[in-house]
Motif scaffolding. Structure first.
Motif, PDB file in Angstrom:
ATOM      1  N   SER A  54      -0.068  -1.262  -1.794  1.00 13.16           N
ATOM      2  CA  SER A  54       1.161  -2.057  -1.888  1.00 13.16           C
ATOM      3  C   SER A  54       2.337  -1.448  -1.141  1.00 13.16           C
ATOM      4  N   GLY A  85       5.551  -1.322  -3.491  1.00 14.75           N
ATOM      5  CA  GLY A  85       4.804  -1.067  -4.720  1.00 14.75           C
ATOM      6  C   GLY A  85       5.219   0.231  -5.373  1.00 14.75           C
ATOM      7  N   VAL A 119       5.176  -7.801  -5.324  1.00 18.45           N
ATOM      8  CA  VAL A 119       3.966  -7.048  -4.969  1.00 18.45           C
ATOM      9  C   VAL A 119       2.719  -7.808  -5.422  1.00 18.45           C
ATOM     10  N   LEU A 159       4.602  -7.030   0.921  1.00 21.91           N
ATOM     11  CA  LEU A 159       4.603  -5.606   1.248  1.00 21.91           C
ATOM     12  C   LEU A 159       5.926  -5.135   1.852  1.00 21.91           C
TER      13      LEU A 159
END
Length: 200
Positions: free
Chosen positions: A78, A82, A155, A160
């Motif tokens: 991710s 992320g 995410v 991204l």
């Protein structure tokens, strides 16, 4: 507005394709890049969290070198978004309402950067990011920990891009007084320029 409690988040999970090796472990002025950045962040922030998956070179090689708190539960693949979502959730769970965020490849940051970003944070704003003459720097900013769920939803939806976080949040931009703070080390030539003192 004064913020006495500010968490620190260092994003260290990148694959470093252009560098060819993990940037967190690169040596700069006698210490690893991560150690140098963390040393600055620790002067103003607590706790300091490092976002990197357990599979990353940074975590495998550096996680035992310091007392930093590692956040390793980001969704695999991710990217920095992320890592940011996971680390903001951890910072919020630790009691912080605000977190300063930077990348591990920014060895010239100073506490002045943190203070200037905090000074731009209003009650309404979700985030304040640094801006130089060319572009925004979403990985040099302060974020409300309350936005962790919003970013995690991005995410989970396959997003991204860090710019997606900027677009999804109420984001302010601050033109910082020292653009050297925003220097990134993306490739070997960038590191060479820093080592010989020719920051541009």
């Amino acid at each position: 507005m004064s913020y006495d409690t500010v968490a620190g988040i260092i994003l260290a999970g990148g694959r470093s394709r252009r560098m060819g090796q993990d940037k967190a472990g690169l040596e700069f002025e006698g210490v690893t890049m991560l150690t140098r950045v963390a040393g600055v962040v620790e002067q103003r922030c607590a706790p300091v969290l490092v976002a990197a998956p357990e599979t990353s070179q940074a975590y495998r090689e550096l996680s035992r070198e310091s007392d930093l708190r590692w956040v390793t539960d980001e969704k695999q693949g991710s990217g920095p978004l992320g890592g940011l979502a996971a680390a903001l959730a951890a910072a919020g769970a630790a009691g912080a309402d605000v977190a300063f965020v930077c990348a591990t490849d920014m060895p010239l940051i100073g506490t002045g950067l943190i203070e200037e970003l905090l000074a731009g944070l209003t009650e309404q704003a979700d985030a304040v990011i640094a801006r130089d003459a060319q572009r925004d720097h979403p990985m040099a900013g302060v974020y409300r920990t309350r936005v962790a769920e919003t970013l995690q939803a991005l995410v989970d939806g396959g997003e991204l891009r860090m710019t997606a976080a900027v677009e999804a949040l109420d984001t302010r931009r601050v033109s910082v007084t020292d653009e050297n703070w925003l220097t990134n080390v993306d490739a070997p030539e960038d590191l060479h320029r820093l080592r010989v003192g020719s920051v541009s």
